[in-house]
Design a protein around this motif. Structure first.
Motif, PDB file in Angstrom:
ATOM      1  N   PRO A 112      42.133 -21.290 -22.008  1.00 12.64           N
ATOM      2  CA  PRO A 112      43.143 -21.037 -20.836  1.00 12.64           C
ATOM      3  C   PRO A 112      44.190 -22.381 -20.975  1.00 12.64           C
ATOM      4  N   SER A 113      45.468 -22.031 -21.142  1.00 14.45           N
ATOM      5  CA  SER A 113      46.476 -23.154 -20.991  1.00 14.45           C
ATOM      6  C   SER A 113      46.421 -24.051 -19.790  1.00 14.45           C
ATOM      7  N   ARG A 114      46.716 -25.141 -19.608  1.00 17.09           N
ATOM      8  CA  ARG A 114      46.447 -25.994 -18.604  1.00 17.09           C
ATOM      9  C   ARG A 114      47.769 -25.485 -17.528  1.00 17.09           C
ATOM     10  N   GLU A 115      48.868 -24.967 -18.094  1.00 12.56           N
ATOM     11  CA  GLU A 115      49.857 -24.474 -17.188  1.00 12.56           C
ATOM     12  C   GLU A 115      49.633 -22.960 -16.532  1.00 12.56           C
ATOM     13  N   TRP A 116      49.041 -22.216 -17.334  1.00  8.15           N
ATOM     14  CA  TRP A 116      48.307 -21.071 -16.598  1.00  8.15           C
ATOM     15  C   TRP A 116      47.268 -21.210 -15.529  1.00  8.15           C
ATOM     16  N   VAL A 117      46.487 -22.431 -15.720  1.00  9.41           N
ATOM     17  CA  VAL A 117      45.521 -22.663 -14.776  1.00  9.41           C
ATOM     18  C   VAL A 117      46.207 -23.040 -13.556  1.00  9.41           C
ATOM     19  N   GLU A 118      47.329 -23.987 -13.772  1.00  9.99           N
ATOM     20  CA  GLU A 118      47.808 -24.469 -12.712  1.00  9.99           C
ATOM     21  C   GLU A 118      48.812 -23.430 -11.826  1.00  9.99           C
ATOM     22  N   GLU A 119      49.295 -22.230 -12.615  1.00 10.70           N
ATOM     23  CA  GLU A 119      49.790 -21.480 -12.158  1.00 10.70           C
ATOM     24  C   GLU A 119      48.873 -20.586 -11.343  1.00 10.70           C
ATOM     25  N   LEU A 120      47.881 -20.182 -11.579  1.00 11.43           N
ATOM     26  CA  LEU A 120      46.587 -19.395 -10.882  1.00 11.43           C
ATOM     27  C   LEU A 120      46.164 -20.283  -9.938  1.00 11.43           C
ATOM     28  N   ARG A 121      45.975 -21.517  -9.611  1.00  9.55           N
ATOM     29  CA  ARG A 121      45.669 -22.463  -8.733  1.00  9.55           C
ATOM     30  C   ARG A 121      46.873 -22.400  -7.533  1.00  9.55           C
ATOM     31  N   ALA A 122      48.023 -22.510  -7.970  1.00 11.25           N
ATOM     32  CA  ALA A 122      49.259 -22.319  -6.907  1.00 11.25           C
ATOM     33  C   ALA A 122      49.164 -21.127  -6.198  1.00 11.25           C
ATOM     34  N   GLY A 123      48.713 -19.986  -6.810  1.00  7.17           N
ATOM     35  CA  GLY A 123      48.682 -18.611  -6.369  1.00  7.17           C
ATOM     36  C   GLY A 123      47.534 -18.249  -5.762  1.00  7.17           C
TER      37      GLY A 123
END
Length: 504
Positions: free
Chosen positions: A308-319
């Motif tokens: 999982p890319s860090r950018e994608w993980v942070e997007e999921l965290r924010a959502g």
């Protein structure tokens, strides 16, 4: 080795030993297709109709990872405050079991997608207990065995077994706690609260309905005892597939008492799996596991690693949605209820119905009143949960609206709810069918009041003489005459007005 079915008292067990728990919860994800193939996960299909070469493990078939399953796993890990692996992979867990068509389970071993997290749970008195999470990993479910011809539904004594592979390959997330220590005599309560909080979290994320009664979420309860003052864990037992919150609590309590009885008699605990029995809350021996099993894990050669890319993980965290404990605290403040009242709402399973009733237009006080009163009583008497009652939050909101505009009083509203629960239709249909509207015609009310005064002259004289409290008898007479379909407050006003008495 001493084997005993006797139990010591719970208090005596806790006087000598400290319990250590480990909870393994399997959550069936609500994806449309299976974890490694395109077969449907819809419930209720004909046995073996939702299978393909991949989930049946046929030679030459190749798995493909379900992207929504990975996303769900990451969301769960984030909500549990876990670290999300930058790189992880699947492994083959090899063991034979009839409902495993491949003879191995595709799981994760030493490289889970999420690890080192925690979940804070609130106990009934408001205390917060932190449960630390070891890991959350992705895997697939097995098929279903049905044992036919025996008395218990288990393989022992059955004449034959039937296998349904529709469930084989459905995505699972297994969430494993670190050893839970320090709970003391509250260990059963902590276990129940943890599974309840985890279920609410899973539902809030929208990744599963987590209905335990349908097997969408199930818990394995590991328990051992260590003597007071010791820091060495005892031998554990593992009670498998416990499928209700109450049963989790009962399984922990029973095993504490059983372990203490065995140890107190000088015996040794056998490391084994055990079956939980809903009828009496006991457990019985399943399969002995005297040594750790060798599953011969090795990396799954047909699947690429998951990174999982860090950018994608942070997007999921924010959502991520508002998490359950944060939501409860917010609602408690918005509704202006005490911590004790909120806990009562949670214990009754009324939080979501109340929230949905408010969303449908009811005010918070009225929504709580009906769900925690009339509807909770009906649920208790019928042995159902509030969510199982045949009434919707929208219908409850409509009842509150009818009360608010004066069409119903509380007595009539209870009859309307009774009619809805009996399947007579929505609230307006029940009102029409049963003729339950409040008598609002002033002429009809006035006539009923006159009759009540004439028929109770002595009471009327007491009221004129200053004993205003006696008006209750006349109000009751009017309500009886109108079959409870009058507004009691308006009736009282009319009586005092006709008697020339001012309340004060």
């Amino acid at each position: 080795m001493t084997v005993t079915t006797d139990l010591v008292s719970y208090e005596d067990a806790l006087a000598s030993y400290d319990p250590v728990m480990g909870l393994e919860v399997h959550v069936e994800l609500g994806t449309r297709t299976k974890m490694f193939c395109g077969c449907s996960t819809e419930l209720g299909a004909e046995p073996n109709s939702q299978t393909c070469p991949t989930c049946l493990g046929l030679p030459g078939s190749l798995p493909v990872v379900n992207a929504v399953g990975v996303e769900s796993a990451v969301k769960i890990g984030l909500a549990l405050h876990c670290e999300i692996a930058e790189w992880c992979r699947f492994a083959r867990k090899n063991y034979f079991y009839p409902d495993m068509p491949k003879n191995f389970q595709t799981s994760q071993y030493d490289e889970p997608i999420a690890f080192d997290g925690y979940l804070d749970v609130q106990l009934e008195d408001g205390e917060i207990f932190r449960v630390e999470i070891e890991r959350a990993h992705m895997e697939e479910d097995t098929g279903k065995s049905t044992h036919v011809g025996g008395a218990t539904g288990r393989i022992h004594g059955a004449s034959h077994s039937l296998l349904d592979y529709n469930r084989a390959g459905i995505p699972l997330i297994e969430i494993v706690t670190k050893p839970i220590v320090g709970a003391g005599d509250r260990a059963p309560e902590v276990a129940k609260a943890y599974v309840a909080e985890l279920r609410e979290l899973i539902r809030a994320l929208g990744v599963s309905e987590a209905r335990m009664e349908m097997g969408q979420m199930r818990c394995d309860v590991n328990l051992s005892l260590m003597p007071k003052g010791s820091e060495t864990f005892g031998t554990r037992s593992e009670t498998k597939n416990v499928n209700s919150l109450r049963s989790v609590e009962r399984a922990v309590r029973f095993e504490i008492q059983r372990h203490a009885a065995v140890l107190g008699d000088g015996g040794t605990i056998v490391q084994e799996t055990r079956h939980f029995h809903e009828d009496d809350g006991s457990t019985t021996s399943g399969r002995v596991k005297e040594e750790a099993e060798d599953y011969r894990y090795f990396p799954e050669p047909d699947l690429v690693p998951v990174a999982p890319s860090r950018e994608w993980v942070e997007e999921l965290r924010a959502g991520l949605p508002e998490l359950p404990r944060v939501r409860r605290n917010r609602l408690r403040e918005e509704w202006g209820v005490s911590g004790h009242d909120m806990q009562s709402i949670l214990n009754a399973g009324a939080l979501d119905p109340i929230v949905a009733t408010i969303a449908a237009g009811a005010d918070p006080v009225s929504a709580r009143k009906w769900w925690m009163g009339e509807l909770a009583r009906n649920a208790n008497e019928s042995g159902r949960s509030l969510e199982e009652l045949p009434i919707t939050p929208e219908q409850v909101a409509r009842v509150t609206a009818l009360v608010a505009d004066g069409s119903l009083n509380d007595k009539l509203a209870r009859q309307v709810i009774e009619g809805v629960l009996a399947g007579e239709g929505d609230p307006d249909a029940v009102v029409e069918k049963r003729g339950l509207k409040v008598v609002s015609d002033e002429g009809a009310l006035g006539a009923a009041v006159d009759e009540a005064i004439a028929g109770n002259a002595a009471v009327a004289d007491k009221i004129r003489g200053g004993k205003v409290a006696a008006v209750g008898a006349l109000v009751g007479a009017v309500m009886k005459a109108t079959r409870g379909q009058a507004d009691a407050a308006r009736v009282k006003e009319l009586i005092l007005q006709k008697l020339g008495v001012t309340e004060g």
